[in-house]
Motif scaffolding. Structure first.
Motif, PDB file in Angstrom:
ATOM      1  N   LEU A   1       0.979  -1.097   0.135  1.00  0.00           N
ATOM      2  CA  LEU A   1       0.148  -0.197  -0.045  1.00  0.00           C
ATOM      3  C   LEU A   1       0.978   1.082  -0.302  1.00  0.00           C
ATOM      4  CD1 LEU A   1      -2.368  -1.304   2.126  1.00  0.00           C
ATOM      5  CD2 LEU A   1      -2.622  -1.278   0.099  1.00  0.00           C
ATOM      6  N   PRO A   2       0.315   2.434  -0.135  1.00  0.00           N
ATOM      7  CA  PRO A   2       1.005   3.581  -0.114  1.00  0.00           C
ATOM      8  C   PRO A   2       1.637   4.123   1.332  1.00  0.00           C
ATOM      9  CG  PRO A   2      -0.668   3.947  -1.322  1.00  0.00           C
ATOM     10  CD  PRO A   2      -1.487   2.771  -0.937  1.00  0.00           C
ATOM     11  N   PRO A   3       3.126   4.355   1.553  1.00  0.00           N
ATOM     12  CA  PRO A   3       4.055   4.272   2.392  1.00  0.00           C
ATOM     13  C   PRO A   3       2.649   5.474   3.513  1.00  0.00           C
ATOM     14  CG  PRO A   3       4.672   5.695   0.711  1.00  0.00           C
ATOM     15  CD  PRO A   3       3.869   5.071   0.192  1.00  0.00           C
ATOM     16  N   ILE A   4       2.929   5.253   5.069  1.00  0.00           N
ATOM     17  CA  ILE A   4       1.916   5.888   5.670  1.00  0.00           C
ATOM     18  C   ILE A   4       3.290   6.684   6.859  1.00  0.00           C
ATOM     19  CG2 ILE A   4      -0.040   5.189   5.702  1.00  0.00           C
ATOM     20  CD1 ILE A   4       0.547   3.754   8.064  1.00  0.00           C
ATOM     21  N   SER A   5       2.918   7.474   7.257  1.00  0.00           N
ATOM     22  CA  SER A   5       3.960   8.033   8.213  1.00  0.00           C
ATOM     23  C   SER A   5       4.314   7.435   9.395  1.00  0.00           C
ATOM     24  CB  SER A   5       3.857  10.095   7.797  1.00  0.00           C
ATOM     25  OG  SER A   5       4.358  10.115   6.758  1.00  0.00           O
ATOM     26  N   VAL A   6       2.805   7.278  10.390  1.00  0.00           N
ATOM     27  CA  VAL A   6       2.789   7.137  11.617  1.00  0.00           C
ATOM     28  C   VAL A   6       2.160   5.929  11.492  1.00  0.00           C
ATOM     29  CG1 VAL A   6       3.079   9.423  12.640  1.00  0.00           C
ATOM     30  CG2 VAL A   6       0.845   8.968  11.621  1.00  0.00           C
ATOM     31  N   VAL A   7       2.309   5.071  12.318  1.00  0.00           N
ATOM     32  CA  VAL A   7       1.585   4.135  12.730  1.00  0.00           C
ATOM     33  C   VAL A   7      -0.162   3.520  13.080  1.00  0.00           C
ATOM     34  CG1 VAL A   7       1.568   1.540  13.807  1.00  0.00           C
ATOM     35  CG2 VAL A   7       3.854   2.541  13.113  1.00  0.00           C
ATOM     36  N   ASP A   8      -0.836   5.042  13.028  1.00  0.00           N
ATOM     37  CA  ASP A   8      -1.934   5.621  13.584  1.00  0.00           C
ATOM     38  C   ASP A   8      -2.299   5.312  12.510  1.00  0.00           C
ATOM     39  OD1 ASP A   8      -1.377   5.540  16.249  1.00  0.00           O
ATOM     40  OD2 ASP A   8      -0.930   8.263  16.619  1.00  0.00           O
ATOM     41  N   ASP A   9      -2.037   5.255  11.277  1.00  0.00           N
ATOM     42  CA  ASP A   9      -2.873   5.255   9.698  1.00  0.00           C
ATOM     43  C   ASP A   9      -2.745   4.231   8.867  1.00  0.00           C
ATOM     44  OD1 ASP A   9      -2.984   8.022  10.012  1.00  0.00           O
ATOM     45  OD2 ASP A   9      -1.283   9.312   9.261  1.00  0.00           O
ATOM     46  N   ALA A  10      -2.335   3.630   9.986  1.00  0.00           N
ATOM     47  CA  ALA A  10      -2.185   1.631   9.551  1.00  0.00           C
ATOM     48  C   ALA A  10      -3.130   1.315   9.166  1.00  0.00           C
ATOM     49  CB  ALA A  10      -1.815   0.672  10.135  1.00  0.00           C
ATOM     50  N   LEU A  11      -4.178   0.384   8.994  1.00  0.00           N
ATOM     51  CA  LEU A  11      -5.392  -0.265   8.530  1.00  0.00           C
ATOM     52  C   LEU A  11      -5.251  -1.129   9.890  1.00  0.00           C
ATOM     53  CD1 LEU A  11      -6.143  -0.943   4.555  1.00  0.00           C
ATOM     54  CD2 LEU A  11      -7.306   0.095   5.915  1.00  0.00           C
ATOM     55  N   ARG A  12      -6.498  -1.037  10.911  1.00  0.00           N
ATOM     56  CA  ARG A  12      -6.526  -1.687  12.453  1.00  0.00           C
ATOM     57  C   ARG A  12      -7.768  -2.823  11.440  1.00  0.00           C
ATOM     58  NH1 ARG A  12      -2.569  -1.351  15.822  1.00  0.00           N
ATOM     59  NH2 ARG A  12      -1.479   0.962  15.159  1.00  0.00           N
ATOM     60  N   PRO A  13      -7.905  -4.140  11.141  1.00  0.00           N
ATOM     61  CA  PRO A  13      -9.236  -4.642  11.099  1.00  0.00           C
ATOM     62  C   PRO A  13      -9.325  -5.668  12.421  1.00  0.00           C
ATOM     63  CG  PRO A  13      -7.604  -5.795   9.631  1.00  0.00           C
ATOM     64  CD  PRO A  13      -6.927  -4.233   9.914  1.00  0.00           C
ATOM     65  N   VAL A  14     -10.774  -5.919  11.993  1.00  0.00           N
ATOM     66  CA  VAL A  14     -11.474  -6.777  13.588  1.00  0.00           C
ATOM     67  C   VAL A  14     -11.072  -7.529  13.052  1.00  0.00           C
ATOM     68  CG1 VAL A  14     -13.158  -6.990  14.716  1.00  0.00           C
ATOM     69  CG2 VAL A  14     -12.713  -4.610  14.453  1.00  0.00           C
ATOM     70  N   THR A  15     -10.602  -8.861  13.915  1.00  0.00           N
ATOM     71  CA  THR A  15      -9.824  -9.441  12.659  1.00  0.00           C
ATOM     72  C   THR A  15      -9.805 -11.043  13.920  1.00  0.00           C
ATOM     73  OG1 THR A  15      -7.773  -8.539  12.194  1.00  0.00           O
ATOM     74  CG2 THR A  15      -7.499 -11.178  12.550  1.00  0.00           C
TER      75      THR A  15
END
Length: 251
Positions: free
Chosen positions: A208-222
């Motif tokens: 995926l396109p790069p993100i700057s901070v982990v807060d912007d990562a996808l966090r799906p219910v898994t």
């Protein structure tokens, strides 16, 4: 929910317990598409070696799961690169069930007319393009919007298939196709099958396109499922994650 391969009657129980990852498939709203994507990879996120060799990173139970996924949907979708590289049948063979419509995304008109997925076996065969081109007899051609010169719009693909009567859609591959659908938030559920193998180099899975901070990562219910022969299935609910993100933003 974990499966235990060392118990008697394992195969029968495994089939029952693995219905968990399909919860909601058959009851999904017919008013909007239901899109599931799947990807098989190693522990270090590789889907193939640097030479492209990938048979077989995932083991037998993971292949069974893939075929079970196909049997639960109305259409299985792959990019033309997967067809050229692997020439897959895209049928249900390893488990009971019907084969879904077979759909190829072909933005550049590269689809070989003799591809195995185009063979007439009574199942719908569909090619998605931005501009019309010749297709083999009996193969449907649906036109969708472009995302870029080399890619078609995921949302346009989903809407077009839905309008064609295909409500439940499996994005099977390859990794670039799955990644584009994830990037554009066009996936409701993601099934990632992880094999206990470290390749160390090779072709990455999700990009995926790069993100700057982990807060912007996808966090799906898994939910996590241990398959009988060692692979692990991560069943990620991206629709629920998106709803929670929207709720947080509104708070």
């Amino acid at each position: 929910m974990f499966l235990h391969a060392d118990h008697s009657g394992c195969e029968r129980r495994s089939n029952l317990e693995l219905e968990g990852p399909f919860a909601g498939f058959d009851t999904a709203s017919t008013l909007r598409p239901f899109v599931v994507a799947q990807l098989g990879q190693s522990l270090d996120g590789r889907i193939a070696t640097l030479t492209g060799h990938s048979k077989y990173i995932n083991r037998s139970a993971a292949l069974d799961h893939l075929h079970r996924l196909r049997a639960h949907v109305d259409a299985v979708v792959v990019g033309v690169g997967t067809v050229i590289a692997d020439d897959p049948l895209l049928t249900v063979r390893r488990v009971p069930g019907r084969s879904p419509a077979r759909v190829v995304i072909d933005a550049g008109g590269r689809l070989p007319p003799d591809a195995k997925c185009l063979v007439d076996d009574g199942v719908r065969r569909i090619v998605l393009r931005a501009e019309p081109q010749a297709v083999p007899d009996g193969v449907e051609q649906l036109l969708v919007k472009r995302l870029s010169p080399t890619a078609l719009s995921p949302h346009s693909i989903v809407e077009t298939l839905f309008d064609a009567g295909l409500k439940r859609i499996l994005i099977e591959g390859g990794a670039r196709t799955v990644s584009i659908f994830l990037e554009h938030r066009a996936v409701d559920r993601l099934h990632v099958l992880v094999a206990p193998m470290i390749i160390g180099s090779g072709v990455p899975g999700i990009e995926l396109p790069p993100i700057s901070v982990v807060d912007d990562a996808l966090r799906p219910v898994t939910r996590v499922h241990q398959l009988p022969d060692g692979d692990v299935l991560f069943d990620c609910d991206l629709r629920l994650a998106a709803s929670e993100d929207n709720a947080d933003a509104a708070a």
